[in-house]
Design a protein around this motif. Structure first.
Motif, mmCIF file in Angstrom:
data_model
loop_
_atom_site.group_PDB
_atom_site.id
_atom_site.type_symbol
_atom_site.label_atom_id
_atom_site.label_comp_id
_atom_site.label_asym_id
_atom_site.label_seq_id
_atom_site.Cartn_x
_atom_site.Cartn_y
_atom_site.Cartn_z
ATOM 1 N N PHE A 1 0.827 -1.205 0.000
ATOM 2 C CA PHE A 1 0.000 0.000 0.000
ATOM 3 C C PHE A 1 0.863 1.259 0.000
ATOM 4 C CE2 PHE A 1 -2.117 3.403 2.401
ATOM 5 C CZ PHE A 1 -3.187 3.646 1.551
ATOM 6 N N PHE A 2 1.877 1.312 0.878
ATOM 7 C CA PHE A 2 2.725 2.499 0.940
ATOM 8 C C PHE A 2 3.533 2.688 -0.343
ATOM 9 C CE2 PHE A 2 2.480 2.261 5.762
ATOM 10 C CZ PHE A 2 1.684 3.403 5.858
ATOM 11 N N VAL A 3 4.003 1.620 -0.943
ATOM 12 C CA VAL A 3 4.727 1.738 -2.212
ATOM 13 C C VAL A 3 3.802 2.298 -3.291
ATOM 14 C CG1 VAL A 3 5.818 0.423 -4.074
ATOM 15 C CG2 VAL A 3 6.457 -0.021 -1.694
ATOM 16 N N LYS B 1 -5.532 18.637 -4.136
ATOM 17 C CA LYS B 1 -6.814 17.932 -3.976
ATOM 18 C C LYS B 1 -6.590 16.430 -3.827
ATOM 19 C CE LYS B 1 -9.563 21.302 -6.426
ATOM 20 N NZ LYS B 1 -10.257 21.622 -7.680
ATOM 21 N N PHE B 2 -5.682 15.896 -4.642
ATOM 22 C CA PHE B 2 -5.381 14.468 -4.539
ATOM 23 C C PHE B 2 -4.817 14.138 -3.162
ATOM 24 C CE2 PHE B 2 -2.051 11.209 -4.637
ATOM 25 C CZ PHE B 2 -2.826 10.095 -4.911
ATOM 26 N N LYS B 3 -3.893 14.955 -2.701
ATOM 27 C CA LYS B 3 -3.242 14.705 -1.413
ATOM 28 C C LYS B 3 -4.248 14.755 -0.268
ATOM 29 C CE LYS B 3 0.115 14.070 1.374
ATOM 30 N NZ LYS B 3 -0.167 12.800 1.963
ATOM 31 N N LEU B 4 -5.125 15.748 -0.284
ATOM 32 C CA LEU B 4 -6.082 15.915 0.807
ATOM 33 C C LEU B 4 -7.262 14.955 0.721
ATOM 34 C CD1 LEU B 4 -6.143 19.792 1.138
ATOM 35 C CD2 LEU B 4 -4.977 18.147 2.606
ATOM 36 N N VAL B 5 -7.839 14.846 -0.449
ATOM 37 C CA VAL B 5 -9.049 14.041 -0.603
ATOM 38 C C VAL B 5 -8.724 12.629 -1.082
ATOM 39 C CG1 VAL B 5 -11.281 13.880 -1.761
ATOM 40 C CG2 VAL B 5 -10.407 16.107 -1.065
ATOM 41 N N GLY B 6 -7.958 12.536 -2.149
ATOM 42 C CA GLY B 6 -7.647 11.225 -2.717
ATOM 43 C C GLY B 6 -6.813 10.371 -1.789
ATOM 44 N N GLY B 7 -5.747 10.932 -1.236
ATOM 45 C CA GLY B 7 -4.886 10.173 -0.332
ATOM 46 C C GLY B 7 -5.625 9.725 0.912
ATOM 47 N N THR B 8 -6.402 10.620 1.465
ATOM 48 C CA THR B 8 -7.183 10.290 2.653
ATOM 49 C C THR B 8 -8.242 9.240 2.325
ATOM 50 O OG1 THR B 8 -6.827 12.520 3.503
ATOM 51 C CG2 THR B 8 -8.618 11.245 4.495
ATOM 52 N N GLY B 9 -8.891 9.395 1.194
ATOM 53 C CA GLY B 9 -9.908 8.434 0.773
ATOM 54 C C GLY B 9 -9.328 7.046 0.527
ATOM 55 N N LEU B 10 -8.181 6.993 -0.145
ATOM 56 C CA LEU B 10 -7.534 5.708 -0.395
ATOM 57 C C LEU B 10 -7.109 5.040 0.904
ATOM 58 C CD1 LEU B 10 -5.405 6.591 -3.545
ATOM 59 C CD2 LEU B 10 -7.386 5.068 -3.442
ATOM 60 N N LEU C 1 -8.493 5.481 3.846
ATOM 61 C CA LEU C 1 -9.722 5.043 4.514
ATOM 62 C C LEU C 1 -10.240 3.739 3.904
ATOM 63 C CD1 LEU C 1 -11.926 5.609 6.616
ATOM 64 C CD2 LEU C 1 -13.112 6.939 4.866
ATOM 65 N N LEU C 2 -10.266 3.663 2.571
ATOM 66 C CA LEU C 2 -10.720 2.437 1.914
ATOM 67 C C LEU C 2 -9.815 1.258 2.248
ATOM 68 C CD1 LEU C 2 -11.756 3.767 -1.614
ATOM 69 C CD2 LEU C 2 -13.255 2.917 0.202
ATOM 70 N N PHE C 3 -8.512 1.512 2.285
ATOM 71 C CA PHE C 3 -7.571 0.450 2.613
ATOM 72 C C PHE C 3 -7.774 -0.043 4.045
ATOM 73 C CE2 PHE C 3 -3.405 -1.064 4.106
ATOM 74 C CZ PHE C 3 -3.223 -2.113 3.213
ATOM 75 N N LEU D 1 -12.124 -5.580 7.351
ATOM 76 C CA LEU D 1 -12.954 -6.689 6.879
ATOM 77 C C LEU D 1 -12.138 -7.973 6.780
ATOM 78 C CD1 LEU D 1 -15.024 -4.832 4.137
ATOM 79 C CD2 LEU D 1 -15.788 -5.561 6.409
ATOM 80 N N PHE D 2 -10.909 -7.866 6.302
ATOM 81 C CA PHE D 2 -10.023 -9.027 6.218
ATOM 82 C C PHE D 2 -9.721 -9.568 7.612
ATOM 83 C CE2 PHE D 2 -5.547 -10.420 6.489
ATOM 84 C CZ PHE D 2 -5.638 -11.591 5.755
#
Length: 108
Positions: A55-57, A77-86, A88-90, A96-97
């Protein structure tokens, strides 16, 4: 530009720390942080550790891609929203795993 690629360096330092500690020192840092909270079989701890490495790579690669192929406002925008969103999803995916593999602790 330094500010734009700095997150990649940090992501890759985290990935390297997890990978090096697991391979050279036989120490699972994720397990060290969470073992008091949850009990898991050893293979699950290993898989969890390596999933964070991957994930970090990938986050570092994604950050570089956006930083050098888009304008600065898009990167922000990617750093604030996309990075945070990814992230959170991870984490939700990890939860769940883990829910399938958590061992019940017996109460004394």
């Amino acid at each position: 530009r330094f500010i734009m690629w700095k997150p990649t360096v940090l992501y890759w330092i985290f990935a390297a720390a997890l990978a090096i500690s697991a391979t050279l020192f036989r120490k699972n840092l994720i397990r060290s942080m969470l073992a008091k909270e949850i009990r898991l079989p050893d293979p699950v701890w290993a898989r969890l550790n390596w999933s964070w490495v991957v994930f970090f790579v990938l986050m570092g690669i994604a950050n570089l891609y956006v930083a050098f192929n888009f304008e600065e406002p898009t990167w922000v925008k990617f750093k604030l929203v996309g990075g945070t969103g990814l992230m959170l999803l991870f984490v939700i995916g990890q939860a769940l795993f883990l829910a399938r593999h958590i061992e019940e602790q017996t109460k004394p």
